[in-house]
Scaffold this motif. Sequence first.
Motif, PDB file in Angstrom:
ATOM      1  N   GLY A 133       0.824  -1.207   0.000  1.00 33.81           N
ATOM      2  CA  GLY A 133       0.000   0.000   0.000  1.00 33.81           C
ATOM      3  C   GLY A 133       0.855   1.254   0.000  1.00 33.81           C
ATOM      4  N   GLY A 134       0.203   2.380  -0.198  1.00 31.65           N
ATOM      5  CA  GLY A 134       0.926   3.641  -0.206  1.00 31.65           C
ATOM      6  C   GLY A 134       0.105   4.742  -0.817  1.00 31.65           C
ATOM      7  N   LEU A 135       0.799   5.835  -1.117  1.00 30.44           N
ATOM      8  CA  LEU A 135       0.176   7.019  -1.717  1.00 30.44           C
ATOM      9  C   LEU A 135       0.525   7.067  -3.198  1.00 30.44           C
ATOM     10  CD1 LEU A 135      -1.252   9.789  -1.495  1.00 30.44           C
ATOM     11  CD2 LEU A 135       0.995  10.756  -0.879  1.00 30.44           C
ATOM     12  N   GLU A 159     -11.556   7.380  -5.506  1.00 25.46           N
ATOM     13  CA  GLU A 159     -12.540   6.543  -4.802  1.00 25.46           C
ATOM     14  C   GLU A 159     -12.021   5.148  -4.485  1.00 25.46           C
ATOM     15  OE1 GLU A 159     -12.979   8.266  -7.650  1.00 25.46           O
ATOM     16  OE2 GLU A 159     -14.296   7.164  -9.060  1.00 25.46           O
ATOM     17  N   ASP A 160     -10.833   4.804  -4.944  1.00 28.09           N
ATOM     18  CA  ASP A 160     -10.196   3.550  -4.555  1.00 28.09           C
ATOM     19  C   ASP A 160      -9.486   3.667  -3.202  1.00 28.09           C
ATOM     20  OD1 ASP A 160      -9.256   3.138  -7.977  1.00 28.09           O
ATOM     21  OD2 ASP A 160     -10.878   2.087  -6.936  1.00 28.09           O
ATOM     22  N   THR A 161      -9.422   4.866  -2.680  1.00 30.88           N
ATOM     23  CA  THR A 161      -8.771   5.073  -1.390  1.00 30.88           C
ATOM     24  C   THR A 161      -9.488   4.296  -0.298  1.00 30.88           C
ATOM     25  OG1 THR A 161      -7.939   7.261  -1.986  1.00 30.88           O
ATOM     26  CG2 THR A 161      -8.212   6.794   0.366  1.00 30.88           C
ATOM     27  N   THR A 170      -3.914   5.151  -0.635  1.00 33.80           N
ATOM     28  CA  THR A 170      -4.436   6.507  -0.765  1.00 33.80           C
ATOM     29  C   THR A 170      -4.166   7.001  -2.176  1.00 33.80           C
ATOM     30  OG1 THR A 170      -3.956   6.948   1.570  1.00 33.80           O
ATOM     31  CG2 THR A 170      -4.396   8.841   0.157  1.00 33.80           C
ATOM     32  N   VAL A 171      -5.233   7.394  -2.859  1.00 34.86           N
ATOM     33  CA  VAL A 171      -5.115   7.895  -4.226  1.00 34.86           C
ATOM     34  C   VAL A 171      -5.466   9.376  -4.219  1.00 34.86           C
ATOM     35  CG1 VAL A 171      -5.807   7.604  -6.626  1.00 34.86           C
ATOM     36  CG2 VAL A 171      -5.781   5.627  -5.078  1.00 34.86           C
TER      37      VAL A 171
END
Length: 128
Positions: free
Chosen positions: A9-11, A89-91, A125-126
């Motif tokens: 995961g990540g930004l 919205e995938d966040t 986070t997107v």
Amino acid sequence: EVQLVESGGGLVQAGGSLRLSCAASGFTFDDYAIGWFRQAPGKEREGVSCISNSDRSTYYADSVKGRFTISSGNAKNTVYLQMNSLKPEDTAVYYCAAERLLLRLWVPRCGAPYMHYWGKGTLVTVSS
């Protein structure tokens, strides 16, 4: 002891890609289906994609079809989720989960009530 450990995961900016990994241990890999779920703040947990380690059949939620790809690396007891064309919205926090199969048979589905084991999650986070 059964363990499911998520990573990756990540930004990332909108339109970007990430690959999540779920490393499984403590059970016979081929006897299970593995799924990815996500939960955004204030929303219910949603089944994103699931795969049978027995026959590699897959299930995708409509919201991710054509953008996400699930795969199973039996040699490493790891399931991957390749996420492309990411949207804000995938966040969510993404969880890995395992469903024990009966006779290694599986109906393609991705529902939380069917899962027997869960990982602790990894945050995606997107940004827009």
